[in-house]
Design an enzyme around this catalytic site. Structure first.
Site, PDB file in Angstrom:
ATOM      1  N   ASN A   1       0.864  -1.189   0.000  1.00 57.00           N
ATOM      2  CA  ASN A   1       0.000   0.000   0.000  1.00 57.00           C
ATOM      3  C   ASN A   1       0.898   1.236   0.000  1.00 57.00           C
ATOM      4  O   ASN A   1       1.449   1.606   1.043  1.00 57.00           O
ATOM      5  CB  ASN A   1      -0.897  -0.026   1.242  1.00 57.00           C
ATOM      6  CG  ASN A   1      -1.758   1.231   1.349  1.00 57.00           C
ATOM      7  OD1 ASN A   1      -1.748   2.079   0.448  1.00 57.00           O
ATOM      8  ND2 ASN A   1      -2.470   1.354   2.454  1.00 57.00           N
TER       9      ASN A   1
ATOM     10  N   LYS B   1       0.100   4.246  -0.276  1.00 53.53           N
ATOM     11  CA  LYS B   1      -0.572   5.394   0.345  1.00 53.53           C
ATOM     12  C   LYS B   1      -0.321   6.647  -0.511  1.00 53.53           C
ATOM     13  O   LYS B   1      -0.108   6.539  -1.723  1.00 53.53           O
ATOM     14  CB  LYS B   1      -0.127   5.548   1.798  1.00 53.53           C
ATOM     15  CG  LYS B   1      -0.366   4.266   2.599  1.00 53.53           C
ATOM     16  CD  LYS B   1      -0.189   4.434   4.087  1.00 53.53           C
ATOM     17  CE  LYS B   1      -0.395   3.099   4.790  1.00 53.53           C
ATOM     18  NZ  LYS B   1      -0.338   3.223   6.268  1.00 53.53           N
TER      19      LYS B   1
ATOM     20  N   HIS C   1      -9.595   1.097   4.345  1.00 50.40           N
ATOM     21  CA  HIS C   1      -8.325   1.230   5.072  1.00 50.40           C
ATOM     22  C   HIS C   1      -8.562   2.097   6.315  1.00 50.40           C
ATOM     23  O   HIS C   1      -9.371   3.015   6.296  1.00 50.40           O
ATOM     24  CB  HIS C   1      -7.253   1.843   4.181  1.00 50.40           C
ATOM     25  CG  HIS C   1      -5.908   1.790   4.808  1.00 50.40           C
ATOM     26  ND1 HIS C   1      -5.473   2.737   5.722  1.00 50.40           N
ATOM     27  CD2 HIS C   1      -4.917   0.883   4.709  1.00 50.40           C
ATOM     28  CE1 HIS C   1      -4.265   2.412   6.132  1.00 50.40           C
ATOM     29  NE2 HIS C   1      -3.901   1.290   5.538  1.00 50.40           N
TER      30      HIS C   1
ATOM     31  N   GLU D   1      -7.039   4.465   7.499  1.00 48.29           N
ATOM     32  CA  GLU D   1      -6.910   5.907   7.271  1.00 48.29           C
ATOM     33  C   GLU D   1      -8.187   6.476   6.614  1.00 48.29           C
ATOM     34  O   GLU D   1      -8.594   7.600   6.917  1.00 48.29           O
ATOM     35  CB  GLU D   1      -5.682   6.203   6.403  1.00 48.29           C
ATOM     36  CG  GLU D   1      -4.387   6.082   7.212  1.00 48.29           C
ATOM     37  CD  GLU D   1      -3.245   5.341   6.519  1.00 48.29           C
ATOM     38  OE1 GLU D   1      -2.379   4.799   7.217  1.00 48.29           O
ATOM     39  OE2 GLU D   1      -3.256   5.265   5.267  1.00 48.29           O
TER      40      GLU D   1
ATOM     41  N   GLU E   1      -5.528  -5.081  10.076  1.00 50.78           N
ATOM     42  CA  GLU E   1      -4.461  -4.113  10.350  1.00 50.78           C
ATOM     43  C   GLU E   1      -4.773  -3.379  11.654  1.00 50.78           C
ATOM     44  O   GLU E   1      -5.546  -2.418  11.671  1.00 50.78           O
ATOM     45  CB  GLU E   1      -4.375  -3.088   9.221  1.00 50.78           C
ATOM     46  CG  GLU E   1      -4.088  -3.707   7.864  1.00 50.78           C
ATOM     47  CD  GLU E   1      -3.614  -2.685   6.865  1.00 50.78           C
ATOM     48  OE1 GLU E   1      -4.351  -1.718   6.576  1.00 50.78           O
ATOM     49  OE2 GLU E   1      -2.488  -2.827   6.375  1.00 50.78           O
TER      50      GLU E   1
ATOM     51  N   GLY F   1       2.192   2.234  10.770  1.00 49.84           N
ATOM     52  CA  GLY F   1       3.079   3.397  10.711  1.00 49.84           C
ATOM     53  C   GLY F   1       3.766   3.715  12.021  1.00 49.84           C
ATOM     54  O   GLY F   1       4.422   4.748  12.150  1.00 49.84           O
TER      55      GLY F   1
ATOM     56  N   SER G   1       3.255  -2.283  10.257  1.00 49.56           N
ATOM     57  CA  SER G   1       4.712  -2.278  10.471  1.00 49.56           C
ATOM     58  C   SER G   1       5.409  -3.577  10.099  1.00 49.56           C
ATOM     59  O   SER G   1       6.335  -4.034  10.772  1.00 49.56           O
ATOM     60  CB  SER G   1       5.043  -1.885  11.922  1.00 49.56           C
ATOM     61  OG  SER G   1       4.566  -0.577  12.169  1.00 49.56           O
TER      62      SER G   1
END
Ligand SMILES: O=C(COP(=O)(O)O)NO
Length: 249
Positions: free
Chosen positions: A12, A14, A96, A98, A166, A172, A212
Site C-alpha cells: 500500500n 498510500k 483502510h 486511514e 491491520e 506506521g 509495520s
C-alpha cells in the site's frame, strides 16, 4: 499457503511517490526475484494507476486505494470502479483505517463500496482492525467481527475478497503485532467467518496481516497458520518489499 490458500502480499503506497520514485519501485520489482507462488498487488495513488498498469511486471497486480459506491455522476473528486476496470485495474483496497479514521468512512459506507466494487468485477482487499483504545478495552474481536459483519450484510460471494487485518496501533508506528497476537486475531476471525458465513469461505479466504511489516519480521509472521499474507505500507516503497513477498516459500 495453508489449506491451499495462495499467499498474497499487498504493497500500500498510500499518498507517496512521484513518477521517478515509482519507476525506481518498478525497477526493484522487475529485478526481484519474486516468488512465483505469491500473489503480489501494489496499491497505487490513483493519478499513477495507468502509468503503473502500463509498466509493472506481468506478475504484479495493480490496485486502487479507494473508489466510490456509484458508477458515475455528480461526485466531484471520486473514482468509479467502472473507470478502474476501464483502465485494466482489477483490484481495489477499501476501508483502510486511514479512510475510516481520517476520512470518516463508516462500516456501512465501506460495506457499500465493497459490494459495489465486487458487482463491477473488481477484487477487493477489505481492511479491518481495532484502535489501541479498543484493544486496551479488550474489544479487539468485537470490533473486527462487527466490521466484517457489516460487509457480510451487503455481499453474497467472498471469493474475490481478501481481508486485511491491520491493528491501527501497529500502522506506521514501528510497533508490530507479535506473531502470536496477529495469529490469535486471524484465527478468531476465521472461526467467526466459519460460524457466521460458511466453513468453505473460512477455509479459502486469505487474511493478510498489516501494521509495520518489514523484511526483518515478515518470515516469523508468515509462519503463522492463519496469516495468508501482508498488506505493507512503508516497507513497500523500499527494496525490502521483495523480501516480504518472499517471506513464505
Ligand atoms: O497501513 C498499512 C500498514 O502500514 P505500515 O506498514 O507503514 O505500518 N497497510 O495498509
Amino acid at each position: 499457503g495453508e489449506m491451499g490458500r495462495k499467499f498474497v502480499v499487498g504493497g500500500n503506497w498510500k499518498m507517496n511517490g512521484t513518477k521517478s520514485q515509482i519507476n525506481e519501485i518498478l525497477a526493484f520489482l522487475k529485478q526481484g526475484p519474486l516468488n512465483e507462488s505469491t500473489e503480489i498487488i501494489v496499491g497505487v495513488p490513483a493519478i499513477y494507476l495507468d502509468h503503473v498498469k502500463s509498466n509493472a511486471p506481468a506478475n504484479v497486480e495493480v490496485a486502487a486505494q479507494n473508489c466510490y459506491k456509484v458508477d458515475k455522476g455528480a461526485f466531484t473528486g471520486e473514482i468509479s470502479p467502472v473507470m478502474l476496470k476501464d483502465i485494466g485495474v482489477n483490484w481495489v483496497i477499501l476501508g483502510h483505517s486511514e479512510r475510516r479514521q481520517i476520512f470518516q468512512e463508516s462500516d456501512e459506507l465501506v460495506a457499500e463500496k465493497v459490494s459495489f466494487a465486487l458487482s463491477n468485477g473488481l477484487r477487493v482487499i477489505a481492511c479491518i482492525g481495532e484502535t489501541l483504545q479498543e484493544r486496551e478495552a479488550g474489544k479487539t474481536e468485537e470490533v473486527v467481527f462487527r466490521q466484517t459483519q457489516a460487509i457480510a450484510n451487503k455481499i453474497k460471494d467472498w471469493y474475490d475478497v481478501v481481508i486485511a487485518y491491520e491493528p491501527v496501533w501497529a500502522i506506521g508506528t514501528g510497533k508490530t503485532a507479535t506473531p502470536q497476537q496477529a495469529q490469535e486475531v486471524h484465527q478468531a476471525l476465521r472461526q467467526w467467518i466459519s460460524q457466521n458465513i460458511s466453513p468453505d469461505v473460512a477455509n479459502s479466504i486469505r487474511i493478510q496481516y498489516g501494521g509495520s511489516v518489514t523484511g526483518a519480521n515478515a518470515q516469523e509472521l508468515a509462519s503463522q497458520p492463519d496469516i495468508d499474507g501482508f498488506l505493507v505500507g512503508g516497507a513497500s516503497l523500499k527494496p525490502e518489499f521483495v523480501n516480504i513477498v518472499n517471506a513464505r516459500q
